[in-house]
Design an enzyme around this catalytic site. Sequence first.
Site, PDB file in Angstrom:
ATOM      1  N   HIS A 150      -1.564  -0.226 -13.239  1.00 20.18           N
ATOM      2  CA  HIS A 150      -0.373   0.060 -12.438  1.00 20.18           C
ATOM      3  C   HIS A 150      -0.757   0.321 -10.984  1.00 20.18           C
ATOM      4  O   HIS A 150      -0.154  -0.215 -10.051  1.00 20.18           O
ATOM      5  CB  HIS A 150       0.361   1.276 -13.011  1.00 20.18           C
ATOM      6  CG  HIS A 150       1.460   1.773 -12.149  1.00 20.18           C
ATOM      7  ND1 HIS A 150       2.727   1.236 -12.175  1.00 20.18           N
ATOM      8  CD2 HIS A 150       1.492   2.754 -11.208  1.00 20.18           C
ATOM      9  CE1 HIS A 150       3.496   1.865 -11.302  1.00 20.18           C
ATOM     10  NE2 HIS A 150       2.763   2.799 -10.693  1.00 20.18           N
ATOM     11  N   GLU A 151      -1.793   1.151 -10.785  1.00 18.98           N
ATOM     12  CA  GLU A 151      -2.206   1.506  -9.430  1.00 18.98           C
ATOM     13  C   GLU A 151      -2.867   0.335  -8.711  1.00 18.98           C
ATOM     14  O   GLU A 151      -2.642   0.130  -7.516  1.00 18.98           O
ATOM     15  CB  GLU A 151      -3.153   2.706  -9.468  1.00 18.98           C
ATOM     16  CG  GLU A 151      -2.483   3.971  -9.954  1.00 18.98           C
ATOM     17  CD  GLU A 151      -1.248   4.312  -9.134  1.00 18.98           C
ATOM     18  OE1 GLU A 151      -1.272   4.141  -7.903  1.00 18.98           O
ATOM     19  OE2 GLU A 151      -0.251   4.735  -9.734  1.00 18.98           O
TER      20      GLU A 151
ATOM     21  N   HIS B 272      -0.391  -1.892  -7.106  1.00 21.05           N
ATOM     22  CA  HIS B 272       0.049  -1.500  -5.755  1.00 21.05           C
ATOM     23  C   HIS B 272      -0.894  -2.079  -4.698  1.00 21.05           C
ATOM     24  O   HIS B 272      -0.454  -2.567  -3.655  1.00 21.05           O
ATOM     25  CB  HIS B 272       0.078   0.028  -5.636  1.00 21.05           C
ATOM     26  CG  HIS B 272       1.253   0.658  -6.307  1.00 21.05           C
ATOM     27  ND1 HIS B 272       2.548   0.300  -6.039  1.00 21.05           N
ATOM     28  CD2 HIS B 272       1.324   1.649  -7.234  1.00 21.05           C
ATOM     29  CE1 HIS B 272       3.377   1.040  -6.758  1.00 21.05           C
ATOM     30  NE2 HIS B 272       2.656   1.867  -7.504  1.00 21.05           N
TER      31      HIS B 272
END
Length: 434
Positions: A335-336, A339
């Site tokens: 998820h990170e 980004h």
Amino acid sequence: MGMWASLDAMWEMPAEKRIFGAVLLFSWTVYLWETFLAQRQRRIYKTTTHVPLELGQIMDSETFEKSRLYQLDKSTFSFWSGLYSEIEGTLILLFGGIPYLWRLSGRFCGYAGFGPEYEITQSLVFLLLATLFSASTGLPWSLYNTFVIEEKHGFNQQTLGFFMKDAIKKFVVTQCILLPVSSLLLYIIKIGGDYFFIYAWLFTLVVSLVLVTIYADYIAPLFDKFTPLPEGKLKQEIEVMAKSIDFPLTKVYVVEGSKRSSHSNAYFYGFFKNKRIVLFDTLLEEYSVLNRDIQEESGMEPRSDGEGDSEEIKAKVKSKKQGCKNEEVLAVLGHELGHWKLGHTVKNIIISQMNSFLCFFLFAVLIGRKELFAAFGFYDSQPTLIGLLIIFQFIFSPYNEVPVCFSHGPGNPWKARAKSPNLELPTAAQTSTQ
């Protein structure tokens, strides 16, 4: 008629009175609105006593109930601590706490032989006293949160001695950074001329970059132990995932967060081709210190193949085992890293720096307005530090309520934080987000 008469009377007041009243009114308006939203959420915590259908496949009723009770306690604590903070801030303004602390700082400087012309020295004493006051008034709330709420729900791992030592260390490190940086910033504003806001902005940008660069290598190790993630399947899978999106990963660390709390966290940091990932040991099932403690309490060390272990030991470890499996850790990091891949981190940096430049520009426009200083009790002097405090904290407060960062909020834009999948869930596994 009465309302219009009150408005007319308000506009007839001196400018400093109107500014002071508007600041207090806005502060309480925001507080009441946020309290209203929090109470709506609290009602949800109280009335939702069964697992929602959408979560039925991934959460059992025991886990859900523990999470619900934890959030209720946190909500109650947040209400009372927030009310205290708002009342404290109001009383400080009403009774002239800021000018009093400034005069007190001047007296301390006088005892040391520094006169009023040493404004930067007085400013540093003011900062030291202000942060000391803030730490002292916040300490009881922090103690209650750690040793009552977190302890009640099984998260706290600290002793009182460790907590106090940690608090003192944080205060000292903060002063070692805050005071030199503040003195240089004030000096730049003093000598910068008409374009000081450009130099001040550039200085804060450089300081931010330096702090981000040295934080993990020199500051964080003062508080926690960092060790490289051992070679194994998890490290290989992290490296494969990073390579698949061209993430320039150089190192993966495990930080010993279990000595403070059983909450979990993870983050990555670094510039350009030097990215590093940090995982809390409480996030990793096979590296968790707390899992080893459970095994020691059971009176024997479970075998890696599971054979020969009693059913009682297996049940105990299963019910209390902490951390995420490898695929869950990869999901959190994925998820990170997403980004980063989509450029959110760079966009966040650009937006935050545009915001910082705008704030310094507006500060340059407003710093000469004597009525701003008079509104907060400074009638005979206009100290630069007090101007920064008044304008950035009070005058800009409506603007500060507007969200300017879209990713992880107004935190450090160079360090993206990953969240454990069990968001604030006081589960039997004791895995959640810090």
